[in-house]
Structure formats: C-alpha cells, structure tokens
Design an enzyme around this catalytic site. Structure first.
Site, mmCIF file in Angstrom:
data_model
loop_
_atom_site.group_PDB
_atom_site.id
_atom_site.type_symbol
_atom_site.label_atom_id
_atom_site.label_comp_id
_atom_site.label_asym_id
_atom_site.label_seq_id
_atom_site.Cartn_x
_atom_site.Cartn_y
_atom_site.Cartn_z
ATOM 1 N N SER A 140 1.020 -19.133 -18.741
ATOM 2 C CA SER A 140 0.582 -19.639 -20.043
ATOM 3 C C SER A 140 0.604 -21.163 -20.028
ATOM 4 O O SER A 140 0.634 -21.773 -18.955
ATOM 5 C CB SER A 140 1.486 -19.075 -21.142
ATOM 6 O OG SER A 140 0.941 -19.335 -22.419
ATOM 7 N N ASN A 141 0.580 -21.802 -21.186
ATOM 8 C CA ASN A 141 0.640 -23.267 -21.267
ATOM 9 C C ASN A 141 1.391 -23.672 -22.526
ATOM 10 O O ASN A 141 1.793 -22.817 -23.316
ATOM 11 C CB ASN A 141 -0.775 -23.857 -21.226
ATOM 12 C CG ASN A 141 -1.623 -23.355 -22.383
ATOM 13 O OD1 ASN A 141 -1.373 -23.665 -23.534
ATOM 14 N ND2 ASN A 141 -2.637 -22.543 -22.069
#
Ligand code: C5P
Length: 219
Positions: free
Chosen positions: A29-30
């Site tokens: 993810s980020n």
C-alpha cells in the site's frame, strides 16, 4: 438542505490508498491519508451535489450527506467507478492507486524459509482508473491529480493529455509541508487552455477552489 453551485449534479470521487494483497495477512500500500478526497466530498456535498465517495482504507469518518463505497484494491476501485458510468456528471480521482499489484495472491500465509535470504514477489500493472473513465464513451467531466517531484507543469500537462482528462491538479510532493498526510496543500490546476495556481492553504479551502474551477470549466 441548501441550494448550491452543484445542486442536481452527481459527483463521484476516489480517495485514499489502495491495498494490494500478497497473502491473507499482508499487502502492498502507500501513505495516502485520503484527506484531499474526503475534503472534496465534504465541499461538494456542502455545495448541493449528490456525492459518491469511493474510498480505499482510511481512518477518516464518512462526511455528512455523502454515500461512501469502501474498497481495498485498485481492481475493486475500478469496478466501483465503472458502476457509476452514465450516472455521474463529474469524476474526481484523488486516490493514490497502487501502480502494481502482486501477480497472484497466495491462498495461505507465506512462510519464511530457513536459508532463503531473499524473496521475490512478482508484480503486474494495475488498471488506470481515471484514464479508463476518461476514455469511456459515456465519460463524465474527469479530473485527475498528479503528485510530482520535479518539472511539475510539464509532467502534469503530459498526464492531462495522455489520460484524456479535462483537468488535473498537480502538486509538488518534494515539499514536505504539503501533500500526503498534511492538512494543507499547494497546487496548480491545469486544463487544456489554462492554469490556476493555488497557494499554500487548507485542504478544505483547496477543495472549494478546485470545485470553483470545475464549475467555471463546465459553464
Ligand atoms: O499516473 P499517475 O499515478 O501519476 O496519475 C495520477 C492520477 O491518476 C490520479 O488522479 C490518480 O487517482 C489516477 N490513477 C488512477 N489509477 C491508477 C493510477 C493513477 O486512477 N492506476
């Protein structure tokens, strides 16, 4: 319920990060907080729009008078966005979509192996959600975002053309006071014939500025 600039309009907004599963307990993810997209959803609802917020995983509460559809992966976000085709007037893609996802999701938790000091995960490209919507025959007015660290104007204008967007909001993410987890932002809005600078301001003020720019382009 007040009359506003967007009364009678349906605005669909993507927000937050996406999560791309590796196995049942892990993902890629980020650090996107979703704050810009949620501020846009709130501002659009305040101005009378019907708002659908397609959100990746965030800790933010759903803004008032906004319908939220929660998704995890880019593929789920694309599917939820495509479901709105023909029913939306404006699409704003503020989500930080993962560019790649694991090519396959392991059915069981991947175990570490004694003596194996490296592990390779194969990734495949995710679909481009905003480009898919912008190139659809029943496309709405489509707005994208661009986070750049250099040559902001040049890269943003190239992205506007390549993805066939009507507008793009570009910010310089090399400036750590703004962007990703911050409550503030600074950006430049580009469209085919012009641009508009938005100096350092809260994401809520920026949401109103972006909506005013969209309104001006629509009429
Ligand atoms: O190409 P890049 O990721 O820099 O473009 C950013 C814009 O494209 C944002 O509006 C983002 O929401 C959108 N995007 C998307 N689907 C992707 C990648 C980016 O909708 N897979």
């Amino acid at each position: 319920f007040e009359e506003g600039a967007f009364t009678g309009k349906h605005i669909v907004i993507t927000a937050g990060p996406t999560q791309e599963a590796i196995d049942p307990v892990r993902y890629i993810s980020n650090h996107s907080s979703g704050k810009m997209g949620y501020a846009l959803a709130q501002a659009a609802a305040n101005q009378g729009a019907r708002v659908t917020l397609i959100s990746g995983p965030t800790n933010l509460p759903c803004p008032e008078r906004v319908e939220r559809i929660q998704v995890k992966s880019a593929e789920q976000m694309l599917e939820a966005s495509l479901q709105q085709i023909g029913e939306m007037d404006i699409f704003i893609a503020s989500a930080a979509v993962a560019d790649y996802r694991p090519s396959e999701i392991a059915e069981h938790k991947i175990k570490k192996v004694d003596g194996e000091e490296q592990m390779i995960i194969k990734l495949v490209k995710n679909p481009d959600i905003v480009a898919t919507i912008a190139q659809h025959p029943e496309r709405p007015f489509t707005v994208g975002f661009a986070a750049e660290t250099q040559e902001v104007a040049q890269y943003a204008q190239a992205k506007l053309a390549r993805k066939k967007l009507d507008m793009i909001v570009a910010n310089d993410v090399s400036n750590t006071n703004i962007g990703f987890n911050s409550d503030n932002n600074a950006a430049t809005i580009f469209w085919a014939q012009g641009s508009h600078d938005l100096d350092f301001m809260s994401k809520s003020n920026m949401a109103n500025e972006i909506l005013a720019c969209i309104k001006a382009q629509l009429s």
